[in-house]
Design an enzyme around this catalytic site. Structure first.
Site, mmCIF file in Angstrom:
data_model
loop_
_atom_site.group_PDB
_atom_site.id
_atom_site.type_symbol
_atom_site.label_atom_id
_atom_site.label_comp_id
_atom_site.label_asym_id
_atom_site.label_seq_id
_atom_site.Cartn_x
_atom_site.Cartn_y
_atom_site.Cartn_z
ATOM 1 C CD GLU A 17 -1.536 -1.492 2.396
ATOM 2 O OE1 GLU A 17 -1.899 -2.918 2.366
ATOM 3 O OE2 GLU A 17 -0.250 -2.340 2.058
ATOM 4 C CE LYS A 112 23.268 -1.250 -5.335
ATOM 5 N NZ LYS A 112 21.924 -2.079 -5.310
ATOM 6 C CB ILE A 435 20.960 -0.860 -18.974
ATOM 7 C CG1 ILE A 435 22.385 0.053 -19.300
ATOM 8 C CG2 ILE A 435 21.845 -1.974 -18.055
ATOM 9 C CD1 ILE A 435 23.588 -0.151 -19.804
ATOM 10 N N GLY A 436 19.552 -2.832 -21.391
ATOM 11 C CA GLY A 436 18.896 -4.312 -21.597
ATOM 12 C C GLY A 436 17.621 -3.873 -21.867
ATOM 13 C CD GLU A 609 23.035 -5.616 -3.531
ATOM 14 O OE1 GLU A 609 22.758 -6.923 -3.278
ATOM 15 O OE2 GLU A 609 23.718 -4.720 -4.217
ATOM 16 C CB CYS A 647 24.352 0.284 -11.888
ATOM 17 S SG CYS A 647 22.177 -0.727 -11.618
ATOM 18 C CG HIS A 698 16.701 4.363 -10.672
ATOM 19 N ND1 HIS A 698 18.769 4.288 -12.091
ATOM 20 C CD2 HIS A 698 16.802 3.309 -10.708
ATOM 21 C CE1 HIS A 698 18.550 2.991 -11.721
ATOM 22 N NE2 HIS A 698 17.374 2.860 -11.164
#
Length: 775
Positions: A17, A112, A435-436, A609, A647, A698
C-alpha cells in the site's frame, strides 16, 4: 527480566500500500493530505501489529516517505542549493526532487546501504547550513503514544554514520561538520527526554566496518557530548551487519546499551565478548534473530546462544532482538499458499521473526518447562528441509567442482580478442547501446498477468511479446543506436526471470522487499542445488536478431547478482552457490552463441554490494566472485563479445577486480554520482572496453544532449576513445516511452557530436533516421 525488541519493520504494508500511495501522489492522482493520511494508516498498522505480537520495545521513526537517510538530511535542512530550498520544514516537492530529480535539478546520488540491496540517497553537505527543521523522532514517539498507547523506542541514524555516508566535504572538514551536526542531535535528544522517552536507538552501522582511529575518536567525542547533554536518556548504540570493530573501546562509550549483531556478526562479536566481557553498567541488545535471511531460526540453537550470553549479562540487562531492521525481509509468510509445504515451514519473514524474538525472551524468562512442543516443531521443519532431494544433486556438485578446478579464462587476452572483434563488428567510434530493458508499460504487465492466469494461451502471449520486440527494434534503428537489445518484455524482475527457469529456486506471491524509493522487488529463494533445464533467453534474442542487420546483445543476469539479490540457502557457503549459478549460466551463454548471438551481456550490478564490510575479508570474496563470472563467460569464441553492467555502487576500490573479470566491455553508472567514478580512472588505467552511463534513468528528467556530451568529454580525458561506449546508466524498464525515446535521441546526438570532435574510426556507415549516412 529479559525483554524483546525490534530494530525496524518493513514500510511497504502487507500489500505494498505504501508504494501505491506514493506513486499515486507522484502521478497527481492523490493529494498531499490524502498521502499523509494513507501513510499514517500504514505506519500505525505496523506498530499495532508489533504490539499484538508482544514486542516489548517497539521502534518508532523507522518509517519513511522514501528513505531514512534522506529523512535525516531533510530533518537537518541539508538540501543542496540547486533545489532552491528556502529553509524551514522541507516541502514534499523538494524532498522528492532530491530523491528523483526534477526538470530543473538532477537528483542526489543513490547508492547501496552497506552490503545490502537497499539503496539510500546520499546527503550532500556542500553549500548547506544545517538546522533542525522538525524533530522526526519526537513526532513519531508522540504519535505512537497518543494513538496506540505505545511507549515507543525512537530510532535515528547516528551522527558518525550519517557523516560517513554523506558527501560534499573534504576529509579534513569531517570534525568541523560533526561539530555542526551534534547540536542538532542534542536538541532532538533533549526534546525526547523532556517528552518522557525512556530509550532512543541510535544506529551506527559504521561500527561494523573497520573503523579508523579518527572515526573511533569521533564516536567517543559524539557520545561523550550526548551523555553530558542528556544523561537521563537511555541511548542504545545499535550496530549491525557484522561484528563491532574496536569492541573494547565501543564498550566503554558512555551509553546505556549496546546492540550487537549476533547473526552475521556472531563469530566476531562472541570472540570480543569472550576476550573483553560486557560492561557491568550496560544493557546488551542481543541480535540473535537474523534480520536479513528468510530461514526459520533454529530455536534450540538460539536458546543455547541465549544461555551462553546470560553468562556475560544478567537477565535484567539482556534484550533479545533482531540483528538489524526487518526492512530487508518480506512482511509475512502467512498468505504464501503456493510454496511446497516443507519449504514454507522452514521460512521466517518479518512477523515470524518478531514472534521468534518474543518466544525466545518469554521462554528464557519461564525456564525450560514450556517450550518442548515448539522446539519439536522447529526441529522437524528444519530436518525436512535439510533432507530435501533438491539439496542432494550429485550431478550439479560434481560438474561444478570440475569446472572450478579448471581456472576458467578466455582463450586469448583482450588485446587479441579486440582485434578480431573490431574486424567482425566494424562499429563506429563511441558505439551507442542501452543496458537491456525497455519500458514495462501497463499493457505489457497486463498481458503477462493474463498469460499467468491462463486467460491467454502461450501462443497469444508469445505473439504479443514478438510484437513489442518488433516495435522496439524498429525504434532503436530509427533513433540510431549501434548495438540493439530485444527489450526484455517477457521478463518481470531480472533475477526472478532466470530463477523461474532454473532448478533450486522457489518464488513467493507476496514476498516483496523495498529496494529503493517505491521500487519493491520479490527476491527468489534459493533453497536447493541450482541446475540448468533448457535455454532461457534464446528464443526472444534470436527473433530480435532476425529483424535487423545490427548486432543484438543477449541479456543475462550474472551469477553474483542472482546470488546477492536472492535469499540464499544457509546450509552451503555462498561461494559454492555462486559456482552452481555460474555453471547454469555458462550453458545459457553457450546456447546463445550457438544460436548466432555474438554479443552477450552478463550483468553484475550487485558485485559491489556483496563486498564484506571488513577489509580483511574482501579479497577472498572478490576472488570467487570474479571466478564465478569467468566460469559463466569464458567458454565463448574470441569473436564473441562479452559485456557486463554495474550500477549504483562505489567501484573505486575494486577496479582491479572489475578488470580481472575480463569482460570485453563494461557499462557502468557514473551519471548520478556526477562523474566522481572518473577520479579513480585518473589514478588507474582501465584497459578494456567501457561505457559510462551518460544519464540517470531513475529520474524522470530528460537531460539535454549538451549535458550528456559534457559527461562524455570529461570521461575521454582519462579513458581511451577507441575503447569508449555510450549508454544510459541502467535499464529503462521503469521509464515511459516518450521520455525513453527523447533521452536516447539526445544520447545519440551527443555521441555523434563527440565523434565529430574526436574523429571517426568507423569502418562502416550507420544509417541516419532520415536515411542519410554518417561516418
Amino acid at each position: 527480566m529479559i525483554r524483546s525488541s525490534a530494530l525496524g519493520y518493513p514500510r511497504i504494508g502487507d500489500n505494498r500500500e505504501w508504494k501505491k500511495a506514493i506513486e499515486a501522489f507522484w502521478a497527481g492522482k492523490l493529494g498531499e493530505d490524502d498521502l499523509h493520511a494513507e501513510l499514517k494508516a500504514i505506519r500505525l498498522g505496523r506498530l499495532r501489529k508489533q504490539k499484538e505480537l508482544g514486542i516489548d520495545l517497539i521502534p518508532v521513526h523507522d518509517f519513511s516517505y522514501y528513505d531514512h537517510v534522506l529523512d535525516t538530511a531533510a530533518m537537518f535542512g541539508l538540501v543542496p542549493p540547486r533545489f532552491r530550498y528556502g529553509g524551514g520544514p522541507v516541502p514534499l516537492s523538494v524532498y522528492y526532487a532530491m530523491a528523483r530529480g526534477s526538470k530543473d535539478a538532477a537528483a542526489c546520488e543513490m547508492t547501496k546501504w552497506f552490503d545490502t540491496n537497499y539503496h539510500y540517497i546520499v546527503p550532500e553537505l556542500n553549500g548547506t547550513n544545517p538546522a533542525l527543521t522538525f524533530n522526526g523522532p519526537l513526532r513519531a514517539y508522540r504519535e505512537a503514544k497518543e494513538e496506540l498507547g505505545i511507549e515507543g523506542k525512537p530510532v535515528i541514524l547516528g551522527p558518525v554514520t550519517f557523516l560517513k555516508l554523506s558527501k560534499g566535504y573534504p576529509p579534513e572538514q569531517a570534525d568541523s561538520w560533526l561539530e555542526k551536526l551534534l547540536p542538532l542531535y542534542l536538541r532532538v535528544f533533549r526534546e525526547l527526554a523532556d517528552e518522557g522517552a525512556a530509550w532512543v536507538q541510535v544506529d551506527e552501522p559504521i561500527v561494523a566496518a573497520e573503523l579508523s582511529e579518527e572515526d573511533m575518536r569521533r564516536l567517543e567525542f559524539a557520545y561523550g557530548e550526548i551523555a553530558k547533554a542528556v544523561p537521563e536518556l537511555n541511548v542504545m548504540l545499535q550496530t549491525y551487519f557484522e561484528s563491532a570493530d574496536r569492541y573494547d573501546r565501543i564498550a566503554e562509550l558512555p551509553v546505556r546499551g549496546i546492540g550487537l549483531d549476533l547473526a552475521r556478526g556472531l563469530a566476531g562479536n562472541l570472540a570480543s565478548l569472550e576476550a573483553h566481557g560486557f560492561p557491568g553498567d550496560k544493557i546488551l541488545g542481543a541480535g540473535i534473530v537474523d534480520g536479513r535471511g528468510v530461514w526459520r531460526a533454529d530455536l534450540r540453537e538460539k536458546r543455547a546462544l541465549l544461555d551462553r550470553l546470560r553468562g556475560f549479562v544478567p537477565d535484567d540487562r539482556l534484550i533479545v532482538q533482531t540483528s538489524c531492521s526487518l526492512l530487508h525481509v518480506p512482511v509475512s509468510k502467512a498468505r504464501e499458499d503456493r510454496l511446497p509445504p516443507a519449504l514454507k515451514e522452514a521460512l521466517s519473514f518479518a512477523d515470524e521473526k518478531l514472534a521468534e524474538a518474543v518466544w525466545l525472551a518469554r521462554t528464557a524468562r519461564l525456564g525450560e518447562g514450556e517450550p518442548a512442543e515448539e522446539l519439536a516443531g522447529c526441529d522437524s521443519a528444519l530436518r525436512a528441509m535439510a533432507d530435501s532431494p533438491a539439496r542432494q544433486r550429485r550431478d550439479v556438485r560434481e560438474a561444478v567442482e570440475e569446472l572450478r578446478a579448471a581456472s576458467p579464462a578466455r582463450s586469448k587476452p583482450f588485446a587479441e580478442r579486440r582485434a578480431v572483434q573490431e574486424e567482425k563488428w566494424r562499429l563506429p567510434l563511441f558505439p551507442t547501446t542501452t543496458i537491456g530493458s525497455f519500458p514495462q508499460t501497463a499493457e505489457v504487465r497486463k498481458a503477462r498477468e493474463l498469460w499467468r492466469k491462463g486467460e491467454w494461451t502461450e501462443e497469444r502471449y508469445e505473439e504479443f511479446i514478438r510484437g513489442r520486440i518488433e516495435e522496439w527494434i524498429g525504434l532503436q534503428e530509427k533513433i540510431g543506436l549501434d548495438v540493439l537489445v530485444h527489450g526484455e518484455f517477457e521478463r518481470t524482475d531480472m533475477v526472478e526471470f532466470f530463477g523461474e527457469k532454473l532448478d533450486g529456486f522457489a518464488f513467493t506471491r507476496y514476498g516483496w522487499v523495498q529496494s529503493y524509493g517505491s521500487r519493491c522487488v520479490k527476491p527468489p529463494i534459493i533453497y536447493g542445488d541450482v541446475a540448468f533445464r533448457e535455454p532461457m533467453t534464446v528464443k526472444e534474442t534470436a527473433y530480435a536478431q532476425s529483424l535487423t542487420t545490427r548486432p543484438v546483445k543477449g541479456m543475462l543476469t550474472g551469477p553474483i547478482t542472482i546470488l546477492n539479490w536472492s535469499f540464499v540457502r544457509d546450509d552451503l557457503p555462498r561461494e559454492e552457490v555462486a559456482y552452481q549459478l555460474a555453471y547454469a549460466l555458462r550453458r545459457e551463454v553457450e546456447a546463445l552463441e550457438k544460436a548466432g548471438i555474438g554479443m552477450i551481456q552478463v550483468d553484475e550490478p550487485a558485485v559491489r554490494e556483496g563486498l564484506p564490510l571488513k577489509a580483511s575479508q574482501r579479497q577472498a570474496y572478490l576472488d570467487w566472485a570474479v571466478r564465478a563470472f569467468r566460469m559463466a563467460t569464458c567458454a565463448v569464441k574470441d569473436t564473441t563479445q562479452i559485456h557486463t553492467h554495474m550500477c549504483y555502487c562505489e567501484f573505486q576500490d575494486m577496479i582491479g577486480s572489475i578488470e580481472a573479470m575480463d569482460a570485453d566491455v563494461i557499462s557502468i553508472e557514473s551519471s548520478r554520482s556526477h562523474g566522481e567514478l572518473l577520479d579513480s580512472f585518473e589514478r588507474e588505467t582501465y584497459p578494456l572496453g567501457i561505457g559510462l552511463g551518460v544519464y540517470d534513468i531513475h529520474s524522470p528528467r530528460v537531460p539535454a544532449a549538451e549535458e550528456m556530451e559534457a559527461t562524455i568529454h570529461r570521461a575521454l580525458r582519462v579513458l581511451d576513445p577507441k575503447l569508449f561506449w555510450i549508454n544510459p546508466d541502467c535499464g529503462l524498464k521503469t521509464r515511459g516511452r516518450e521520455e525513453t525515446e527523447a533521452a536516447l535521441g539526445h544520447m545519440v546526438k551527443a555521441a555523434r557530436s563527440a565523434r565529430a570532435k574526436y574523429g571517426s574510426s568507423t569502418r562502416r556507415r550507420i544509417p541516419e533516421p532520415g536515411g542519410e549516412n554518417i561516418v
